[in-house]
Scaffold this active site. Structure first.
Site, PDB file in Angstrom:
ATOM      1  N   ASN A 147       7.607   0.939  -1.225  1.00 34.76           N
ATOM      2  CA  ASN A 147       8.384   0.265  -2.260  1.00 34.76           C
ATOM      3  C   ASN A 147       9.764   0.896  -2.218  1.00 34.76           C
ATOM      4  O   ASN A 147       9.966   1.995  -2.714  1.00 34.76           O
ATOM      5  CB  ASN A 147       7.713   0.471  -3.626  1.00 34.76           C
ATOM      6  CG  ASN A 147       8.586  -0.044  -4.766  1.00 34.76           C
ATOM      7  OD1 ASN A 147       9.549  -0.772  -4.541  1.00 34.76           O
ATOM      8  ND2 ASN A 147       8.242   0.342  -5.991  1.00 34.76           N
ATOM      9  N   TRP A 148      10.678   0.179  -1.594  1.00 37.76           N
ATOM     10  CA  TRP A 148      12.016   0.749  -1.395  1.00 37.76           C
ATOM     11  C   TRP A 148      12.836   0.788  -2.679  1.00 37.76           C
ATOM     12  O   TRP A 148      13.870   1.435  -2.734  1.00 37.76           O
ATOM     13  CB  TRP A 148      12.768  -0.055  -0.336  1.00 37.76           C
ATOM     14  CG  TRP A 148      12.308   0.161   1.082  1.00 37.76           C
ATOM     15  CD1 TRP A 148      11.217   0.882   1.499  1.00 37.76           C
ATOM     16  CD2 TRP A 148      12.933  -0.342   2.267  1.00 37.76           C
ATOM     17  NE1 TRP A 148      11.133   0.846   2.868  1.00 37.76           N
ATOM     18  CE2 TRP A 148      12.175   0.099   3.365  1.00 37.76           C
ATOM     19  CE3 TRP A 148      14.058  -1.138   2.500  1.00 37.76           C
ATOM     20  CZ2 TRP A 148      12.517  -0.217   4.685  1.00 37.76           C
ATOM     21  CZ3 TRP A 148      14.388  -1.466   3.815  1.00 37.76           C
ATOM     22  CH2 TRP A 148      13.627  -0.997   4.891  1.00 37.76           C
ATOM     23  N   GLY A 172       6.942   5.138  -3.014  1.00 38.25           N
ATOM     24  CA  GLY A 172       8.374   5.004  -3.305  1.00 38.25           C
ATOM     25  C   GLY A 172       9.192   5.942  -2.436  1.00 38.25           C
ATOM     26  O   GLY A 172       9.502   5.646  -1.278  1.00 38.25           O
ATOM     27  N   GLY A 173       9.511   7.102  -2.987  1.00 38.21           N
ATOM     28  CA  GLY A 173      10.387   8.066  -2.311  1.00 38.21           C
ATOM     29  C   GLY A 173      10.039   8.315  -0.854  1.00 38.21           C
ATOM     30  O   GLY A 173      10.924   8.281   0.022  1.00 38.21           O
ATOM     31  N   GLY A 187       8.060   9.107  -8.993  1.00 34.42           N
ATOM     32  CA  GLY A 187       9.356   9.714  -8.714  1.00 34.42           C
ATOM     33  C   GLY A 187       9.538  11.104  -9.319  1.00 34.42           C
ATOM     34  O   GLY A 187      10.641  11.634  -9.364  1.00 34.42           O
ATOM     35  N   GLU A 194      -0.494   3.062 -10.942  1.00 34.56           N
ATOM     36  CA  GLU A 194       0.602   4.026 -10.877  1.00 34.56           C
ATOM     37  C   GLU A 194       0.833   4.658 -12.241  1.00 34.56           C
ATOM     38  O   GLU A 194       1.479   4.052 -13.111  1.00 34.56           O
ATOM     39  CB  GLU A 194       1.894   3.331 -10.432  1.00 34.56           C
ATOM     40  CG  GLU A 194       1.787   2.644  -9.089  1.00 34.56           C
ATOM     41  CD  GLU A 194       3.159   2.401  -8.482  1.00 34.56           C
ATOM     42  OE1 GLU A 194       3.434   2.958  -7.418  1.00 34.56           O
ATOM     43  OE2 GLU A 194       3.970   1.687  -9.100  1.00 34.56           O
TER      44      GLU A 194
HETATM   45  P1  PGA Z   1       7.163   7.326  -5.879  1.00 36.74           P
HETATM   46  O1  PGA Z   1       7.188   5.796  -6.388  1.00 36.74           O
HETATM   47  O2  PGA Z   1       6.290   7.363  -4.666  1.00 36.74           O
HETATM   48  O3  PGA Z   1       8.594   7.654  -5.587  1.00 36.74           O
HETATM   49  O4  PGA Z   1       6.605   8.133  -6.995  1.00 36.74           O
HETATM   50  C1  PGA Z   1       6.049   5.003  -6.352  1.00 36.74           C
HETATM   51  C2  PGA Z   1       6.342   3.662  -6.961  1.00 36.74           C
HETATM   52  O5  PGA Z   1       7.106   3.586  -7.936  1.00 36.74           O
HETATM   53  O6  PGA Z   1       5.826   2.619  -6.505  1.00 36.74           O
END
Ligand code: PGA
Length: 251
Positions: free
Chosen positions: A10-11, A234-235, A173, A167
């Site tokens: 998920n960019w 995400g990250g 994040g 999540e």
């Molecule tokens: P993260 O984000 O891996 O940066 O915690 C995951 C997401 O929000 O889908």
């Protein structure tokens, strides 16, 4: 039947076209032998580029949201037909950032989800509790409501097509991951709710991802859990090497 794990990036609001091109070119050879399904969900303006670059590879492309309406006076929205034409196969719906900053509700998630399914986009529907909700012992009631209302009126056949991403908002994040036990417990709970919404057989078909600071270090332990069928990343999806290490967790 075993559920095929799906690891999706998920960019979020990252990557210009130039940056996206460099990242995808670096990523392609690194994930070529992946045993799981691989997807990258990218900003609207990157979809066409990503789809062209990923054509003929094992990387699937997705969007990060979709309008519920087919077309018309909805300034700033992007329709399912537009996404499909640009080359998107998956779409994230109801991400916690959309719920938190852009007024997304279980009802609007449900409307977007119905449109995505009707148009043949593969939805990844996000659910998860905030830290406050977890501390007040409300995790299960919040998630049950998100699933029951978000997936309202779906046939069992359609429920089976949905990927759920659990999540915990406090893990997104933040570098704080849910422990594998916490993640498994809540994901198992999600599956039980799905069995009530549809039926047990359908619930056993649904792939449920974990998301929230999933990275090359913790992926193996999380993926070893019985009910965790992948990750929404995400990250760690913004760096080709990190994302490939998550994707290749079985190596
Ligand atoms: P993260 O984000 O891996 O940066 O915690 C995951 C997401 O929000 O889908």
């Amino acid at each position: 039947m075993a559920r095929k794990p799906i690891i999706a990036g998920n960019w979020k609001m990252n990557m210009t076209k130039v940056e996206a091109t460099a990242l995808i070119e670096e990523l392609k050879p690194l994930v070529v032998g992946a045993k799981c399904e691989v997807a990258i969900c990218v900003p609207y303006t990157d979809i066409e580029t990503a789809a062209a670059l990923c054509k003929g590879t094992n990387i699937k492309v997705g969007a990060e949201n979709v309008a519920w309406a087919e077309k018309g006076a909805f300034t700033g929205e992007i329709s399912a037909d537009m996404l499909l034409e640009a080359g998107a196969e998956y779409v994230i719906i109801g991400h916690s950032e959309r719920r938190q900053y852009f007024g997304e509700t279980n009802e609007s998630v449900n409307k977007r989800l119905k449109t995505a399914l009707a148009k043949g986009l593969k939805p990844i529907v996000c659910v998860g509790e905030t830290l406050d909700q977890r501390e007040k012992n409300r995790t299960k009631s919040v998630i049950r409501k998100q699933l029951v209302e978000g997936l309202a009126d779906l046939t069992a056949e359609d429920v089976a097509k949905v990927v759920i991403a659990y999540e915990p908002v406090w893990a997104i994040g933040t570098g704080k991951t849910a422990t594998s036990e916490q993640a498994e417990e809540t994901i198992k709970f999600c599956r039980n709710v799905l069995a009530k919404i549809a039926d047990r057989k359908t619930a056993n078909k649904v792939r449920i991802q974990y998301g929230g600071s999933m990275n090359p270090k913790n992926v193996k332990e999380l993926m070893a859990q019985k009910d965790i069928d992948g990750g929404l990343i995400g990250g760690a999806s913004l760096k080709a090497v990190d994302f490939s290490q998550v994707v290749n967790y079985q190596d």
